[in-house]
Design a protein around this motif. Structure first.
Motif, PDB file in Angstrom:
ATOM      1  N   LYS A 248       7.387-100.912  63.005  1.00 26.06           N
ATOM      2  CA  LYS A 248       8.310-102.014  62.710  1.00 26.06           C
ATOM      3  C   LYS A 248       7.556-103.207  62.113  1.00 26.06           C
ATOM      4  O   LYS A 248       7.974-103.774  61.103  1.00 26.06           O
ATOM      5  CB  LYS A 248       9.053-102.422  63.985  1.00 26.06           C
ATOM      6  N   TRP A 249       6.441-103.581  62.709  1.00 29.54           N
ATOM      7  CA  TRP A 249       5.637-104.686  62.191  1.00 29.54           C
ATOM      8  C   TRP A 249       5.162-104.377  60.778  1.00 29.54           C
ATOM      9  O   TRP A 249       5.210-105.241  59.897  1.00 29.54           O
ATOM     10  CB  TRP A 249       4.440-104.953  63.112  1.00 29.54           C
ATOM     11  N   SER A 250       4.721-103.160  60.557  1.00 31.07           N
ATOM     12  CA  SER A 250       4.197-102.768  59.247  1.00 31.07           C
ATOM     13  C   SER A 250       5.258-102.884  58.163  1.00 31.07           C
ATOM     14  O   SER A 250       5.007-103.428  57.085  1.00 31.07           O
ATOM     15  CB  SER A 250       3.677-101.330  59.292  1.00 31.07           C
TER      16      SER A 250
ATOM     17  N   ARG B 203      -2.657-105.205  53.541  1.00 25.06           N
ATOM     18  CA  ARG B 203      -1.730-105.761  52.547  1.00 25.06           C
ATOM     19  C   ARG B 203      -1.776-104.980  51.227  1.00 25.06           C
ATOM     20  O   ARG B 203      -1.751-105.547  50.145  1.00 25.06           O
ATOM     21  CB  ARG B 203      -1.990-107.247  52.282  1.00 25.06           C
TER      22      ARG B 203
ATOM     23  N   GLU C 111       8.043-104.644  58.260  1.00 23.41           N
ATOM     24  CA  GLU C 111       8.430-106.044  58.080  1.00 23.41           C
ATOM     25  C   GLU C 111       7.352-106.818  57.320  1.00 23.41           C
ATOM     26  O   GLU C 111       7.664-107.622  56.443  1.00 23.41           O
ATOM     27  CB  GLU C 111       8.709-106.689  59.437  1.00 23.41           C
ATOM     28  N   THR C 112       6.096-106.571  57.636  1.00 23.82           N
ATOM     29  CA  THR C 112       4.987-107.261  56.962  1.00 23.82           C
ATOM     30  C   THR C 112       4.957-106.948  55.475  1.00 23.82           C
ATOM     31  O   THR C 112       4.684-107.826  54.650  1.00 23.82           O
ATOM     32  CB  THR C 112       3.642-106.874  57.618  1.00 23.82           C
ATOM     33  N   MET C 113       5.242-105.710  55.129  1.00 23.08           N
ATOM     34  CA  MET C 113       5.185-105.287  53.733  1.00 23.08           C
ATOM     35  C   MET C 113       6.535-105.418  53.026  1.00 23.08           C
ATOM     36  O   MET C 113       6.672-105.018  51.872  1.00 23.08           O
ATOM     37  CB  MET C 113       4.683-103.839  53.645  1.00 23.08           C
ATOM     38  N   ASP C 114       7.520-106.007  53.693  1.00 20.44           N
ATOM     39  CA  ASP C 114       8.864-106.173  53.126  1.00 20.44           C
ATOM     40  C   ASP C 114       9.441-104.856  52.611  1.00 20.44           C
ATOM     41  O   ASP C 114      10.057-104.797  51.543  1.00 20.44           O
ATOM     42  CB  ASP C 114       8.865-107.221  52.000  1.00 20.44           C
TER      43      ASP C 114
ATOM     44  N   TRP D 220       0.396 -99.107  59.815  1.00 19.70           N
ATOM     45  CA  TRP D 220      -0.254-100.348  60.255  1.00 19.70           C
ATOM     46  C   TRP D 220      -1.452-100.681  59.371  1.00 19.70           C
ATOM     47  O   TRP D 220      -1.635-101.834  58.966  1.00 19.70           O
ATOM     48  CB  TRP D 220      -0.699-100.226  61.715  1.00 19.70           C
TER      49      TRP D 220
ATOM     50  N   LYS E  74       0.224-102.595  48.958  1.00 19.74           N
ATOM     51  CA  LYS E  74       1.586-102.129  48.711  1.00 19.74           C
ATOM     52  C   LYS E  74       1.564-100.713  48.156  1.00 19.74           C
ATOM     53  O   LYS E  74       0.991-100.463  47.110  1.00 19.74           O
ATOM     54  CB  LYS E  74       2.302-103.068  47.748  1.00 19.74           C
TER      55      LYS E  74
ATOM     56  N   ALA F 114      -0.389-102.022  56.011  1.00 15.21           N
ATOM     57  CA  ALA F 114       0.177-103.364  56.154  1.00 15.21           C
ATOM     58  C   ALA F 114      -0.904-104.381  56.487  1.00 15.21           C
ATOM     59  O   ALA F 114      -0.923-105.486  55.937  1.00 15.21           O
ATOM     60  CB  ALA F 114       1.263-103.365  57.227  1.00 15.21           C
ATOM     61  N   GLU F 115      -1.800-104.032  57.370  1.00 21.47           N
ATOM     62  CA  GLU F 115      -2.899-104.938  57.744  1.00 21.47           C
ATOM     63  C   GLU F 115      -3.763-105.264  56.532  1.00 21.47           C
ATOM     64  O   GLU F 115      -4.198-106.401  56.360  1.00 21.47           O
ATOM     65  CB  GLU F 115      -3.747-104.305  58.847  1.00 21.47           C
TER      66      GLU F 115
END
Length: 100
Positions: free
Chosen positions: A76-78, A46, A80-83, A40, A48, A43-44
């Motif tokens: 899951k959010w992390s 951003r 998806e956020t980071m592709d 998280w 990579k 991802a938060e």
């Protein structure tokens, strides 16, 4: 911690890079919550770090039963956020959750 910096909105990609390098050999010591919060935080912020996300997949996959619903949602959010491409892992996360 990475979580604290991400929560504060501090943009420090160099720091996050260093955290990722230091965390990598220690992921086996992380709890399920630690793994979710680490994903998280990156991802938060951003930041990579594909190698870190892959290592989280490797560490978390055999331990899916240890994750709370919140931890599952954070991971899951992390991803998806980071592709992050991890369809098998994310599907297993959902499938395992259905049996918890």
């Amino acid at each position: 911690t990475a979580w604290a910096f991400a929560s504060a909105g501090v943009e420090t990609p160099v720091l996050f890079g260093a955290i990722a390098v230091e965390a990598l050999p220690r992921l086996a010591e992380f709890t399920a919550q630690d793994l979710a919060m680490t994903a998280w935080a990156f991802a938060e912020a951003r930041v990579k770090t594909p190698f870190l996300f892959q290592a989280i997949v490797d560490e978390a996959s055999p331990r899916l039963g240890e994750f709370t619903p919140q931890g599952r949602a954070m991971i899951k959010w992390s991803f998806e956020t980071m592709d992050v491409e991890a369809p098998t892992f994310l599907a297993a996360l959902d499938d395992d959750h259905a049996h918890v």
